[in-house]
Design a protein around this motif. Structure first.
Motif, short mmCIF file in Angstrom:
data_model
loop_
_atom_site.label_atom_id
_atom_site.label_comp_id
_atom_site.label_asym_id
_atom_site.label_seq_id
_atom_site.Cartn_x
_atom_site.Cartn_y
_atom_site.Cartn_z
N TYR A 141 0.86 -1.18 0.00
CA TYR A 141 0.00 0.00 0.00
C TYR A 141 0.89 1.23 0.00
N VAL A 142 0.68 2.15 -0.94
CA VAL A 142 1.56 3.30 -1.11
C VAL A 142 0.89 4.58 -0.61
N VAL A 143 1.55 5.25 0.33
CA VAL A 143 1.09 6.54 0.84
C VAL A 143 2.10 7.60 0.41
N ALA A 144 1.64 8.59 -0.36
CA ALA A 144 2.49 9.71 -0.78
C ALA A 144 2.25 10.90 0.13
N LEU A 145 3.33 11.49 0.61
CA LEU A 145 3.22 12.64 1.52
C LEU A 145 3.95 13.84 0.93
N HIS A 146 3.22 14.95 0.81
CA HIS A 146 3.85 16.22 0.42
C HIS A 146 3.63 17.18 1.59
N ILE A 147 4.65 17.34 2.42
CA ILE A 147 4.48 18.06 3.69
C ILE A 147 5.37 19.29 3.78
N GLY A 148 6.06 19.62 2.69
CA GLY A 148 7.01 20.74 2.72
C GLY A 148 6.43 22.07 2.29
N GLY A 149 5.12 22.10 1.97
CA GLY A 149 4.49 23.35 1.58
C GLY A 149 5.06 23.93 0.30
N PRO A 150 4.98 25.25 0.13
CA PRO A 150 5.45 25.89 -1.11
C PRO A 150 6.94 25.73 -1.36
N ASP A 151 7.73 25.48 -0.31
CA ASP A 151 9.16 25.27 -0.50
C ASP A 151 9.45 24.03 -1.33
N ARG A 152 8.49 23.10 -1.37
CA ARG A 152 8.66 21.87 -2.15
C ARG A 152 7.77 21.88 -3.39
#
Length: 211
Positions: A141-152
């Motif tokens: 099961y794949v969980v993608a996390l984008h937690i860096g806000g606009p910096d990322r």
């Protein structure tokens, strides 16, 4: 003797005289404020209601950055804090999938991180593409996390964001989705998206995912 109202005035029972213009302006302001308040409450309720149910994470978990940003370390701290059975592999490749049931991929490119690892964007993209394909092939099961806000959301990160559409579930910090990129990707790829306000909100949702 009862005072006689002058033109353009309205006489209240208290005998105080108020200009009609002021009354109408006050009523208009009150109505506008009420409408704005109602709209805000309705939007907040709708946003809350639209949050999908968090998945129950099966362990062990393999954690890896997609783009070599330091954001993966924040997720690592949370998995460690809540005693998740996990392994962090910065350069995960040729994985023995009999050992893992879930893959956490932390999205965000870092020129510094890539350079320190002796990688460039094409070679890292190749690793990520192969890894996520193998994970799904082996029913992880794949969980993608984008937690860096606009910096990322810069040019170093852009090539890695599309992997969120290959996941089973995505977790996105709200200010990193200001342009609706992840919302559109979620809809297009039919991947549930859970929105957090700040990176620290992982403290709240991690225990829910481990029930």
């Amino acid at each position: 003797e009862t005072p006689t109202p002058s033109p353009g005035k309205f006489l209240l029972p208290s005998a105080q005289i108020y200009p009609l213009k002021e009354i109408f302006v006050t009523m208009k302001k009150f109505t506008l404020a009420a409408l704005l308040c109602a709209s805000f409450l309705a939007f907040g309720a709708a946003a809350f209601a639209e949050q999908p149910a968090l998945p129950t994470v099966q362990q062990p978990v393999l954690l890896t950055p997609f783009g070599q940003s330091q954001d993966a370390n924040a997720v690592k701290l949370m998995t460690k804090k809540y005693q998740v059975d996990y392994e962090m592999a910065v350069f995960a490749k040729d994985v023995d999938w009999t050992k893992y049931k879930t893959l956490f991929v932390v999205l965000g490119g870092s020129g510094k991180g890539l350079g320190a690892a002796g990688l460039d964007i094409p070679s890292e993209l190749a690793r990520c593409t192969e890894l996520i394909a193998e994970a799904k092939k082996n029913n992880a099961y794949v969980v993608a996390l984008h937690i860096g806000g606009p910096d990322r959301r810069g040019p170093n990160s852009a090539p890695f964001l599309t992997f969120a559409g290959d996941a089973n579930f995505m977790i996105v910090r709200e200010d990193g989705n200001a342009d609706g990129y992840f919302t559109n990707l979620s809809t297009e790829k039919n991947v549930p998206m859970y929105t957090i306000q700040k990176t620290g909100d992982l403290r709240k949702i991690m225990p829910e995912m481990l029930k």
